[in-house]
Design a protein around this motif. Structure first.
Motif, mmCIF file in Angstrom:
data_model
loop_
_atom_site.group_PDB
_atom_site.id
_atom_site.type_symbol
_atom_site.label_atom_id
_atom_site.label_comp_id
_atom_site.label_asym_id
_atom_site.label_seq_id
_atom_site.Cartn_x
_atom_site.Cartn_y
_atom_site.Cartn_z
ATOM 1 N N GLY A 230 -13.032 -7.302 84.936
ATOM 2 C CA GLY A 230 -13.851 -6.933 83.788
ATOM 3 C C GLY A 230 -13.515 -5.591 83.188
ATOM 4 N N GLY A 231 -12.677 -4.786 83.878
ATOM 5 C CA GLY A 231 -12.337 -3.469 83.376
ATOM 6 C C GLY A 231 -13.476 -2.477 83.530
ATOM 7 N N SER A 232 -13.264 -1.250 83.046
ATOM 8 C CA SER A 232 -14.268 -0.172 83.118
ATOM 9 C C SER A 232 -14.818 -0.053 84.539
ATOM 10 C CB SER A 232 -15.408 -0.428 82.124
ATOM 11 O OG SER A 232 -14.916 -0.484 80.809
ATOM 12 N N TYR A 233 -13.917 0.181 85.492
ATOM 13 C CA TYR A 233 -14.311 0.152 86.897
ATOM 14 C C TYR A 233 -15.062 1.408 87.305
ATOM 15 C CZ TYR A 233 -11.517 -3.989 87.172
ATOM 16 O OH TYR A 233 -11.028 -5.244 86.950
ATOM 17 N N ALA B 140 -15.443 -12.115 85.016
ATOM 18 C CA ALA B 140 -16.672 -11.361 85.135
ATOM 19 C C ALA B 140 -17.296 -10.955 83.826
ATOM 20 C CB ALA B 140 -16.415 -10.098 85.960
ATOM 21 N N ALA B 141 -16.526 -10.898 82.764
ATOM 22 C CA ALA B 141 -17.103 -10.400 81.525
ATOM 23 C C ALA B 141 -16.367 -10.982 80.329
ATOM 24 C CB ALA B 141 -17.004 -8.871 81.493
ATOM 25 N N ASN C 233 -18.837 -3.949 83.457
ATOM 26 C CA ASN C 233 -19.048 -5.183 82.701
ATOM 27 C C ASN C 233 -19.435 -6.365 83.584
ATOM 28 O OD1 ASN C 233 -18.256 -3.944 80.225
ATOM 29 N ND2 ASN C 233 -16.133 -4.086 80.894
ATOM 30 N N SER C 234 -19.674 -6.116 84.849
ATOM 31 C CA SER C 234 -20.031 -7.183 85.785
ATOM 32 C C SER C 234 -21.407 -7.751 85.459
ATOM 33 C CB SER C 234 -20.041 -6.636 87.215
ATOM 34 O OG SER C 234 -21.000 -5.591 87.327
#
Length: 416
Positions: free
Chosen positions: A61-64, A242-243, A74-75
């Motif tokens: 989803g990125g933006s960890y 996930a997103a 973004n989960s």
């Protein structure tokens, strides 16, 4: 999508409103989120906890929020946290977690949580082995990996483990807490004949996913106090991990225009790959972040704990490569693995001792799926002098075969 299905399940249970993406934060639980309106009647938000594996953590989803478990802003837990009725107080979900690791997560969640979501079981049945042997690096071990996973899913021991997770959540929380047990999505689209023309094993993996979901649902329903199961069994063209805009199992086209070693010591990619299937269309590409598809290859004292382990002539333990869930990452891994291998080889030639190597490669794509270039960094664990290590890096830059081949460009065509 995973998030959509679980959001819908909670909406039915709790009467919640539509959800938007959560705000980025620097911690696994929400931090500095906007003040939300109180629930009708002035009651407080329901405390919410999320446990489980990568589907719960939001990898892809990125933006960890961290690089140990790859929990994403973004989960679906973070999306649920954006709702006015819930507040995420515990988010220990972690990529790669099995039922055993999830039990350890449960021991850390708030005992006052009124809603707990869990996605678990995939790693127990060998999801990563199937993805590696059937799709990322297809091999003769594919069928045996699928069969082994199916046997585990059908076993009483697996049912007991899933039941143990649900029971542990109930034991940890108050009697009125709601437990939502999520299933897994079908990752591959099948045509009218029930096959996927790109991936030979897609239909069988989808079928076994349905079986796995059935087992998880039956366990959840049969554990006493009601558990609600969010089923995600509709085939999709490319499954969202996930997103929104996060895809799995597709490849790219185009020839990289440049490849170079990034100056400095070490670069940590801030996003994982999000990579649409070719038939998703260029319009969809514009809605996605195509700027970063970071990967790493590690060995020796710098060998990472997670990833695909590959046999290697220079190290007894092998090389760990990750992630490798789509074509962009595989392309970048070819660079990272080549640099790693040639670093060992050139170090041996130059008489330089190496204890460990970590190579990270990253790059992006345009909307037309043309590479914007590949950069890589090399971290070395060695007692050699700085001058010797720079001499080693320069030698590798000059001889590494894969970067040289990509720089030169090559036609790619299908035979037959």
């Amino acid at each position: 999508m995973v998030a959509t299905a679980i959001l819908a399940a909670l909406a039915l249970l709790l009467g919640t409103a539509a959800f938007g993406p959560a705000e980025p934060a620097s911690a696994a639980v929400a931090a500095g989120k906007p003040v939300k309106p109180p629930k009708p009647g002035g009651s407080t938000e329901l405390e919410y906890a999320a446990v489980g594996d990568s589907f719960a953590a939001g990898v892809g989803g990125g933006s960890y929020l961290d690089t140990s478990c790859y929990r994403s802003a973004n989960s679906y837990p973070r999306q649920l946290d954006a709702d006015a009725n819930k507040r995420l107080v515990s988010f220990p979900a972690c990529t790669g977690a099995s039922t055993v690791e999830t039990l350890a997560q449960i021991a850390t969640i708030s005992t006052t949580a009124k809603v707990v979501t869990v996605t678990v079981g995939g790693n127990d049945v060998g999801f990563s082995n199937v993805m590696r042997n059937c799709f990322a690096f297809p091999s003769d071990s594919c069928q045996s990996s699928i069969d082994a996973g199916a046997a585990i899913a059908a076993s009483q021991a697996f049912r007991d483990k899933v039941a143990g997770v649900i029971t542990a959540i109930r034991t940890r929380t108050e009697p009125d807490a709601k437990v939502i047990v999520a299933g897994y999505p079908l990752l591959f689209h099948l045509n009218s004949s029930g096959v996927n023309t790109r991936y030979q094993w897609a239909d069988e993996v989808n079928a076994e996913t349905v079986v796995l979901n059935n087992v998880i649902e039956s366990v959840a329903v049969g554990t006493g106090r009601p558990s609600w199961t969010s089923r995600m069994t509709s085939p999709v063209t490319a499954s969202a991990v996930a997103a929104r805009g996060s895809w799995i199992g597709c490849t790219s086209t185009g020839t990289p225009r440049s490849i170079r070693r990034r100056p400095g010591t070490r670069h940590t990619p801030t996003r994982s790959a999000r990579f649409p299937c070719p038939d998703a269309g260029r319009e969809q590409n514009r809605e996605m972040d195509l700027s970063s598809f970071g990967v790493r290859a590690t060995a020796g004292t710098l060998r990472a704990a997670d990833g695909v382990t590959l046999d290697h002539v220079w190290t007894d333990e092998g090389v760990v490569a990750a992630p490798a869930t789509n074509g962009a990452q595989v392309l970048h891994l070819s660079v990272a693995l080549c640099i790693l291998n040639d670093t060992y080889r050139e170090a041996d030639r130059l008489g330089i001792e190496l204890a460990g190597i970590a190579v990270e490669a990253d790059g992006g794509f345009t909307d037309a799926w043309r590479s914007t270039g590949i950069e890589y960094s090399v971290t070395l664990d060695s007692t050699a002098s700085a001058d010797d290590l720079e001499r080693l890096r320069a030698a590798v830059d000059a001889v590494a075969e894969i970067p040289r081949a990509i720089r030169a460009g090559a036609p790619v065509s299908r035979l037959g």
